[in-house]
Design an enzyme around this catalytic site. Structure first.
Site, PDB file in Angstrom:
ATOM      1  N   ASP A 181      93.138 -30.743   3.345  1.00 58.39           N
ATOM      2  CA  ASP A 181      92.081 -30.476   3.838  1.00 58.39           C
ATOM      3  C   ASP A 181      92.412 -31.692   5.428  1.00 58.39           C
ATOM      4  O   ASP A 181      91.729 -32.928   5.933  1.00 58.39           O
ATOM      5  CB  ASP A 181      90.539 -30.626   3.509  1.00 58.39           C
ATOM      6  CG  ASP A 181      89.410 -30.424   4.333  1.00 58.39           C
ATOM      7  OD1 ASP A 181      89.963 -30.062   5.222  1.00 58.39           O
ATOM      8  OD2 ASP A 181      88.115 -30.844   4.172  1.00 58.39           O
TER       9      ASP A 181
ATOM     10  N   ASP B 206      94.882 -31.841  12.271  1.00 55.71           N
ATOM     11  CA  ASP B 206      95.957 -31.197  12.969  1.00 55.71           C
ATOM     12  C   ASP B 206      96.967 -31.538  13.101  1.00 55.71           C
ATOM     13  O   ASP B 206      97.155 -33.171  12.875  1.00 55.71           O
ATOM     14  CB  ASP B 206      95.302 -30.155  14.595  1.00 55.71           C
ATOM     15  CG  ASP B 206      94.129 -29.560  14.543  1.00 55.71           C
ATOM     16  OD1 ASP B 206      93.820 -29.053  13.651  1.00 55.71           O
ATOM     17  OD2 ASP B 206      93.548 -29.854  14.975  1.00 55.71           O
TER      18      ASP B 206
HETATM   19  N1  AAT Z   1      86.858 -30.727   6.242  1.00 58.77           N
HETATM   20  C1  AAT Z   1      87.078 -30.696   7.061  1.00 58.77           C
HETATM   21  C2  AAT Z   1      87.414 -31.778   8.428  1.00 58.77           C
HETATM   22  C3  AAT Z   1      88.717 -31.862   8.770  1.00 58.77           C
HETATM   23  S1  AAT Z   1      89.284 -33.562   8.434  1.00 58.77           S
HETATM   24  C4  AAT Z   1      90.270 -34.071   7.722  1.00 58.77           C
HETATM   25  C5  AAT Z   1      90.943 -35.148   7.677  1.00 58.77           C
HETATM   26  O1  AAT Z   1      92.362 -35.811   7.491  1.00 58.77           O
HETATM   27  C6  AAT Z   1      90.066 -36.495   8.767  1.00 58.77           C
HETATM   28  O2  AAT Z   1      89.004 -37.057   7.956  1.00 58.77           O
HETATM   29  C7  AAT Z   1      91.665 -37.406   8.682  1.00 58.77           C
HETATM   30  O3  AAT Z   1      90.945 -39.081   8.345  1.00 58.77           O
HETATM   31  C8  AAT Z   1      92.246 -37.287   7.383  1.00 58.77           C
HETATM   32  N2  AAT Z   1      93.420 -37.432   7.346  1.00 58.77           N
HETATM   33  C9  AAT Z   1      94.467 -37.386   8.903  1.00 58.77           C
HETATM   34  N3  AAT Z   1      95.942 -37.471   8.069  1.00 58.77           N
HETATM   35  C10 AAT Z   1      95.380 -38.218   6.210  1.00 58.77           C
HETATM   36  C11 AAT Z   1      96.815 -38.777   5.922  1.00 58.77           C
HETATM   37  N4  AAT Z   1      97.886 -38.891   5.777  1.00 58.77           N
HETATM   38  N5  AAT Z   1      95.793 -39.082   4.572  1.00 58.77           N
HETATM   39  C12 AAT Z   1      94.721 -38.845   4.023  1.00 58.77           C
HETATM   40  N6  AAT Z   1      93.758 -37.504   5.175  1.00 58.77           N
HETATM   41  C13 AAT Z   1      94.153 -37.605   6.217  1.00 58.77           C
HETATM   42  C14 AAT Z   1      89.250 -30.947   8.122  1.00 58.77           C
HETATM   43  C15 AAT Z   1      89.599 -30.676  10.016  1.00 58.77           C
HETATM   44  C16 AAT Z   1      90.640 -29.651  10.156  1.00 58.77           C
HETATM   45  C17 AAT Z   1      90.376 -29.363  12.266  1.00 58.77           C
HETATM   46  C18 AAT Z   1      91.148 -27.464  12.151  1.00 58.77           C
HETATM   47  N7  AAT Z   1      91.307 -27.940  13.640  1.00 58.77           N
END
Ligand code: AAT
Length: 275
Positions: free
Chosen positions: A155, A158
């Site tokens: 989840d 982008d």
């Molecule tokens: N539930 C819908 C919200 C999201 S947010 C996705 C989360 O991924 C963010 O909080 C970000 O900090 C986290 N994230 C990003 N990279 C990593 C990583 N390498 N390890 C762990 N967490 C991470 C998803 C929305 C989708 C949007 C589409 N346009």
């Protein structure tokens, strides 16, 4: 005075939202975080100018990214969410009585803290005793866990910056290893309308690793194109052929057992993208 948020959804097109109030805005260790209250979609989480989730349409994304894999697996006990610090996926996962443990691995602690404070409707299950919250990079976490999870849900933001490595073949190989022998993985995989090359690459990467790989779509008004793809990689069970006849009633607004099978029927242009 009117205040509007403009999200550049692709290079030459944007969505704008009329803002009632900015609840929080801060630079975290990893990104520019805002939670704003909007007229059309209620409160929304915005990271680096991109809408991540909103009170009005979050149910579509969080129900479909969780219930499709969890109702495909016959007995999911241990589930991992990579990203998803808002807690929406965890809330849906914990609706499944078979789940003994749901681990959230989110890189940005501020996302968790601010969502707990301002988006309790979404983050409400993060304090459940079956949920374990781990702050760290999902790439590293997955590499360090082998043969452990029945379902892994990616989840993520982008495919840029901190999330870039969450969209590739190497990560999917590590996910394969972190899954149990009949495990299932799912990821949000962007818009086939605006980013067909990204969807194709991610789908083919998953297909080269998992015996069963399927793509399905869901309608999410605040995501670019409004019609979003999810890719499922499975070691054993085919999510599009899941036995949906015995699915117990769950309190959902988008997911139904009928839709579980129907969402894998793709429009022609999407089929062409992953052919
Ligand atoms: N539930 C819908 C919200 C999201 S947010 C996705 C989360 O991924 C963010 O909080 C970000 O900090 C986290 N994230 C990003 N990279 C990593 C990583 N390498 N390890 C762990 N967490 C991470 C998803 C929305 C989708 C949007 C589409 N346009």
């Amino acid at each position: 005075m009117e205040m509007w948020l403009r999200e550049m959804q692709i290079e030459n097109a944007a969505m704008t939202y009329k803002i009632k109030e900015t609840l929080v805005r801060k630079k975290t260790k990893y990104q520019d975080l805002a939670i704003v209250d909007t007229e059309a979609f209620g409160k929304m989480l915005v990271l680096d100018g991109i809408v991540q989730t909103t009170i009005k349409d979050e149910f579509v994304y969080h129900e479909m990214i969780t219930h499709i894999p969890l109702f495909t697996h016959p007995n999911p006990k241990k589930v991992l969410v990579v990203g998803g610090g808002d807690g929406g996926a965890i809330r849906e996962i914990l609706k499944h009585p078979s789940v003994e443990k749901a681990v959230l691995c989110e890189i940005d602690e501020d996302v968790i803290t601010e969502c707990k404070k301002y988006l309790p409707e979404i983050s409400c299950a993060l304090d459940d005793k079956r949920c374990e919250v781990f702050v760290g990079d999902g790439i590293k976490y997955v590499k360090e866990h082998k043969n452990e999870f029945d379902v892994i849900i990616v989840d993520s933001t982008d495919p840029f910056s901190i999330a870039e490595g969450l969209f590739g073949g190497n990560f999917y190989k590590d996910i394969f290893e972190a899954l149990t022998e009949d495990g299932i993985f799912i990821a949000q995989t962007e818009t086939p309308f605006f980013l067909p090359d990204t969807v194709r690459k991610v789908f083919n990467d998953a297909k080269s690793i998992f015996p069963v790989t399927k793509l399905f779509m869901a309608a999410i008004p605040t995501y670019p194109g409004g019609y979003w793809s999810f890719t499922v990689g499975s070691k054993k069970y085919d999510p599009s052929q899941a036995d949906t006849s015995k699915i117990p009633h769950l309190d959902t607004k988008y997911y139904t057992p009928e839709l579980h099978r129907a969402c894998f029927v793709l429009p022609k242009y999407v089929e062409e993208v992953i052919k």
